[in-house]
Design a protein around this motif. Structure first.
Motif, PDB file in Angstrom:
ATOM      1  N   GLY A  28       9.670  45.375 -56.254  1.00 19.45           N
ATOM      2  CA  GLY A  28       8.427  44.603 -55.889  1.00 19.45           C
ATOM      3  C   GLY A  28       8.030  43.927 -56.954  1.00 19.45           C
ATOM      4  N   GLY A  29       7.535  42.864 -56.999  1.00 12.30           N
ATOM      5  CA  GLY A  29       6.901  41.976 -58.300  1.00 12.30           C
ATOM      6  C   GLY A  29       5.660  42.593 -58.562  1.00 12.30           C
ATOM      7  N   LYS A  30       4.945  43.151 -57.892  1.00 12.63           N
ATOM      8  CA  LYS A  30       3.469  43.840 -58.289  1.00 12.63           C
ATOM      9  C   LYS A  30       3.409  45.157 -57.530  1.00 12.63           C
ATOM     10  N   GLY A  31       2.112  45.827 -58.048  1.00 14.48           N
ATOM     11  CA  GLY A  31       1.809  47.082 -57.258  1.00 14.48           C
ATOM     12  C   GLY A  31       1.072  46.811 -56.105  1.00 14.48           C
ATOM     13  N   GLY A  32       1.108  47.553 -55.317  1.00 13.62           N
ATOM     14  CA  GLY A  32       0.600  47.820 -53.950  1.00 13.62           C
ATOM     15  C   GLY A  32       0.978  46.932 -52.869  1.00 13.62           C
ATOM     16  N   VAL A  33       2.398  46.735 -53.045  1.00 20.62           N
ATOM     17  CA  VAL A  33       3.110  45.948 -51.853  1.00 20.62           C
ATOM     18  C   VAL A  33       3.771  46.898 -51.100  1.00 20.62           C
ATOM     19  N   GLY A  34       3.676  48.247 -51.027  1.00 18.40           N
ATOM     20  CA  GLY A  34       4.172  49.041 -50.099  1.00 18.40           C
ATOM     21  C   GLY A  34       5.726  49.600 -50.355  1.00 18.40           C
ATOM     22  N   ASP A 156      23.541  49.343 -53.935  1.00 18.78           N
ATOM     23  CA  ASP A 156      24.418  48.833 -53.237  1.00 18.78           C
ATOM     24  C   ASP A 156      23.717  47.824 -52.077  1.00 18.78           C
ATOM     25  N   VAL A 157      22.323  48.118 -51.801  1.00 20.75           N
ATOM     26  CA  VAL A 157      21.658  47.330 -51.036  1.00 20.75           C
ATOM     27  C   VAL A 157      20.155  47.351 -52.018  1.00 20.75           C
ATOM     28  N   ALA A 158      19.875  46.049 -52.044  1.00 21.30           N
ATOM     29  CA  ALA A 158      18.726  45.878 -53.001  1.00 21.30           C
ATOM     30  C   ALA A 158      17.585  45.162 -51.863  1.00 21.30           C
ATOM     31  N   ILE A 159      16.144  45.841 -51.818  1.00 21.68           N
ATOM     32  CA  ILE A 159      15.438  45.306 -50.900  1.00 21.68           C
ATOM     33  C   ILE A 159      14.143  44.955 -51.706  1.00 21.68           C
ATOM     34  N   LEU A 160      13.491  43.867 -51.563  1.00 21.35           N
ATOM     35  CA  LEU A 160      12.499  43.437 -52.138  1.00 21.35           C
ATOM     36  C   LEU A 160      11.098  43.491 -51.223  1.00 21.35           C
ATOM     37  N   SER A 161      10.048  44.044 -51.651  1.00 23.31           N
ATOM     38  CA  SER A 161       8.847  44.375 -50.599  1.00 23.31           C
ATOM     39  C   SER A 161       7.954  43.302 -51.281  1.00 23.31           C
ATOM     40  N   VAL A 162       7.446  42.162 -50.204  1.00 22.69           N
ATOM     41  CA  VAL A 162       6.249  41.310 -50.505  1.00 22.69           C
ATOM     42  C   VAL A 162       5.098  41.231 -49.695  1.00 22.69           C
ATOM     43  N   LEU A 163       4.218  41.005 -49.963  1.00 23.25           N
ATOM     44  CA  LEU A 163       2.839  40.785 -49.273  1.00 23.25           C
ATOM     45  C   LEU A 163       2.739  39.358 -49.121  1.00 23.25           C
ATOM     46  N   THR A 167      -0.557  36.073 -54.689  1.00 26.12           N
ATOM     47  CA  THR A 167      -0.227  36.707 -55.876  1.00 26.12           C
ATOM     48  C   THR A 167       0.976  37.388 -55.787  1.00 26.12           C
ATOM     49  N   SER A 168       1.198  38.088 -54.610  1.00 21.28           N
ATOM     50  CA  SER A 168       2.496  38.923 -54.340  1.00 21.28           C
ATOM     51  C   SER A 168       3.714  37.887 -54.033  1.00 21.28           C
ATOM     52  N   ILE A 169       3.571  36.838 -53.655  1.00 26.64           N
ATOM     53  CA  ILE A 169       4.681  35.867 -53.293  1.00 26.64           C
ATOM     54  C   ILE A 169       4.984  35.351 -54.845  1.00 26.64           C
ATOM     55  N   GLU A 170       3.914  34.889 -55.588  1.00 27.81           N
ATOM     56  CA  GLU A 170       4.120  34.546 -56.958  1.00 27.81           C
ATOM     57  C   GLU A 170       4.993  35.529 -57.572  1.00 27.81           C
ATOM     58  N   ASN A 171       4.818  36.709 -57.761  1.00 26.76           N
ATOM     59  CA  ASN A 171       4.966  37.829 -58.514  1.00 26.76           C
ATOM     60  C   ASN A 171       6.479  38.313 -58.050  1.00 26.76           C
ATOM     61  N   ALA A 172       6.765  37.925 -56.571  1.00 28.03           N
ATOM     62  CA  ALA A 172       8.112  38.394 -56.062  1.00 28.03           C
ATOM     63  C   ALA A 172       9.066  37.313 -56.529  1.00 28.03           C
TER      64      ALA A 172
END
Length: 260
Positions: A28-34, A156-163, A167-172
């Motif tokens: 994830g791009g930032k902390g606190g996104v789960g 093999d599988v990369a997963i990105l978590s975003v809120l 701010t979360s979208i920008e960091n993602a």
């Protein structure tokens, strides 16, 4: 990019069959996104489906995966391997209260654990691949350190978590750009455009490259054939996206009515 709900059922269509070992990385791009919650949920679900699973806390300096899984701090953790207190990563594997699910925690990591050499990182990657499990789930730290990007790209599988927050979208987006550039830099075929990629990673660079599309346009101007290969290389990589903590308009309306 492929998107998915928070359920792990949609990941059954991964590129390799379920009976082959797979490494899944959650970043994830930032902390606190789960990330840890998603990592533990995926690991628990796979284990409940009968697949032998090992969850690894790779959030160096901020490990808490064991807590999310309801575990006490493990006796041996990742830093024991990184500091050469054990000879193999498998010696850091701990049981959990859940069938088929084990963990490599990081609760006792040293304060300087984030400073690891490229050689150590490469060895860690190699030993992760050797672990005896059908699935290995990597709970990565936040941000765009080389350590995090390398493990995200090696999975093999990369997963990105975003809120669903600005701010979360920008960091993602920033995270995905870093992933994109990291993949190119690691590929020997594109060594000739390293200077363009490094420029793209620096804001206000002299070449004016501000985005991946700018990079592709610059390469196309210099070498159209290589640009075509670069486009194919990048479009062939499809990390998955989990939009966490989503809220419908009904949820928002109910929330406002309860406050009033």
């Amino acid at each position: 990019m492929e998107t998915s709900a928070s359920s792990t059922s949609s990941f059954k269509t991964a590129q390799t069959p379920l009976y082959q070992k797979q490494i899944w990385a959650i970043g994830g791009g930032k902390g606190g996104v789960g990330k840890s919650l998603i990592s533990s949920s995926i690991a628990f679900t796979l284990a409940k489906m009968g697949h032998s699973t090992i969850a690894i806390d790779l959030d160096l300096g901020g490990a808490n995966l064991h807590t999310v899984l309801g575990q006490s701090p493990p006796q041996k953790c990742l830093s024991d391997f990184l500091n050469h207190k054990v000879s193999h990563l498998s010696q850091c594997v701990s049981e959990t209260q859940f069938a088929n699910l084990k963990i490599i925690g990081g609760a006792k990591d040293d304060l300087n654990i984030t400073q690891i050499s490229d050689e150590t990182k490469t060895e860690l990657m190699s030993q992760v691949r050797q672990l005896d499990a059908q699935f290995v789930i990597l709970d990565l730290g936040a941000g765009t350190s080389h350590y995090t990007l390398d493990f995200f790209n090696a999975a093999d599988v990369a997963i990105l978590s975003v809120l669903p927050e600005p701010t979360s979208i920008e960091n993602a987006y920033r995270f995905l750009k870093a992933v994109y550039y990291n993949r190119i830099l690691k590929h020997e075929h594109f060594a000739g455009i390293r200077n363009y990629v490094e420029a793209a990673m620096t804001p206000n660079n002299d070449l004016g490259i501000q985005s991946p599309s700018d990079l592709l346009n610059e390469v196309n101007f210099q070498n159209p054939e290589l640009a075509h290969q670069l486009r194919q290389f990048v479009t062939g990589y499809k990390p998955k996206l989990i939009l966490n903590q989503t809220r419908t308009q009904t949820d928002i309306d109910v929330g406002f009515s309860m406050k009033s």
